[in-house]
Design a protein around this motif. Structure first.
Motif, PDB file in Angstrom:
ATOM      1  N   THR A 119     -39.677   1.634 -13.549  1.00 21.40           N
ATOM      2  CA  THR A 119     -39.378   1.431 -12.128  1.00 21.40           C
ATOM      3  C   THR A 119     -38.608   2.594 -11.507  1.00 21.40           C
ATOM      4  O   THR A 119     -38.747   2.869 -10.310  1.00 21.40           O
ATOM      5  N   ASP A 120     -37.780   3.291 -12.290  1.00 17.75           N
ATOM      6  CA  ASP A 120     -36.943   4.366 -11.752  1.00 17.75           C
ATOM      7  C   ASP A 120     -37.785   5.600 -11.429  1.00 17.75           C
ATOM      8  O   ASP A 120     -38.779   5.884 -12.107  1.00 17.75           O
ATOM      9  N   PHE A 121     -37.362   6.338 -10.415  1.00 21.78           N
ATOM     10  CA  PHE A 121     -38.064   7.567 -10.050  1.00 21.78           C
ATOM     11  C   PHE A 121     -37.158   8.447  -9.190  1.00 21.78           C
ATOM     12  O   PHE A 121     -36.058   8.026  -8.794  1.00 21.78           O
ATOM     13  N   SER A 122     -37.597   9.653  -8.916  1.00 24.10           N
ATOM     14  CA  SER A 122     -36.849  10.577  -8.063  1.00 24.10           C
ATOM     15  C   SER A 122     -37.751  11.095  -6.950  1.00 24.10           C
ATOM     16  O   SER A 122     -38.984  11.044  -7.049  1.00 24.10           O
ATOM     17  N   GLU A 123     -37.116  11.617  -5.892  1.00 27.04           N
ATOM     18  CA  GLU A 123     -37.879  12.079  -4.728  1.00 27.04           C
ATOM     19  C   GLU A 123     -37.122  13.201  -4.027  1.00 27.04           C
ATOM     20  O   GLU A 123     -35.895  13.176  -3.935  1.00 27.04           O
ATOM     21  N   PHE A 124     -37.861  14.175  -3.515  1.00 25.48           N
ATOM     22  CA  PHE A 124     -37.294  15.278  -2.740  1.00 25.48           C
ATOM     23  C   PHE A 124     -37.680  15.087  -1.273  1.00 25.48           C
ATOM     24  O   PHE A 124     -38.800  14.666  -0.975  1.00 25.48           O
ATOM     25  N   GLY A 125     -36.763  15.416  -0.357  1.00 28.24           N
ATOM     26  CA  GLY A 125     -37.045  15.196   1.052  1.00 28.24           C
ATOM     27  C   GLY A 125     -36.462  16.262   1.964  1.00 28.24           C
ATOM     28  O   GLY A 125     -35.457  16.906   1.630  1.00 28.24           O
TER      29      GLY A 125
END
Length: 252
Positions: free
Chosen positions: A125-131
């Motif tokens: 379920t865990d994840f990372s994101e760049f914005g």
């Protein structure tokens, strides 16, 4: 089995307001190197990108934000959540940098790490994101606020592959502290199979739109919204259905 996903990039307006206000004061000698701000919110439904992350149940959320005079910031955010993989909490942290453009506009460049303690490890379920977010106040008229952003995850929730999210929001003053609030978003995953892993549905989609429309107001030191939030995901799942959401937030 329907795969669920969740994410929250924090109450963006809280971080942007506190950091931009800090930037305006950073030329004075009395301004501290680091400022701390936070918020507490109660909502009838925790909605993110048009999808209910609390399965249409009420939510309590909190944020704590540390902003440096250079424009760098660190934010911690938490909420109750139901992502269908065990566990009932979302706990995220964000690091970013505010890059001023003009007195009324700036870029918010950030990285988000999204975590669901207690969920079954095999669900990933865990994840990372760049914005990157562009922010502009008083764009059309005094008191309005516009943002446009793009976000990218190399491995989205439930190991559903690459994800791109595009968003825009606009707040327009109507009367005194009352504002029209609106947003439009677009999510794209790499293929139909990956989309079904993250959002369910009939396997015929690899993207979807979400939107929000309603009113916001400030009173007695509180910020509130009454909005309709929906999406065009082809699914009968409860968390995908549109709903009216009422929220109250206290910043400190």
């Amino acid at each position: 089995m329907l795969k669920k996903y969740a994410q929250q990039l924090l109450t963006a307006s809280l971080v942007m307001t506190s950091v931009s206000a800090f930037a305006e004061e950073s030329t004075t000698e009395s301004t501290p190197a680091i400022t701390v701000a936070g918020s507490m919110a109660m909502l009838t439904d925790y909605r993110f990108r048009g999808v209910s992350m609390s399965n249409r149940d009420p939510s309590v959320q909190g944020a704590l934000n540390f902003a440096h005079k250079s424009g760098a910031y660190l934010s911690l955010w938490a909420s109750n959540a139901d992502v269908g993989a065990g566990g009932n909490v979302e706990a995220d942290f964000f690091v970013g940098y505010i890059l001023p453009i003009t007195e009324k506009s700036f870029l918010d460049i950030n990285y988000a790490d999204v975590n669901y303690p207690g969920t079954i490890k095999e669900y990933h379920t865990d994840f990372s994101e760049f914005g990157v977010n562009y922010n502009h106040s008083d764009l059309v008229t005094a008191g309005d606020y516009f943002t446009a952003g793009v976000f990218y995850s190399p491995e989205f929730a439930f190991k559903s592959g690459t994800e791109i999210y595009l968003s825009t929001t606009y707040k327009f003053p109507v009367y005194n502290s009352i504002k029209l609030v609106s947003s439009l978003g677009y999510t794209k995953l790499e293929d139909n199979e990956k989309f079904a892993q993250a959002f369910g549905g009939d396997g015929q989609q690899d993207d979807y739109f979400d939107y929000k429309i309603g009113l916001g107001a400030d009173f007695l030191g509180l910020s509130s919204e009454l909005v309709w939030i929906d999406n065009n995901i082809d699914s009968d799942a409860n968390m995908m259905k549109g709903s009216v959401v009422f929220s109250v937030t206290k910043q400190f």
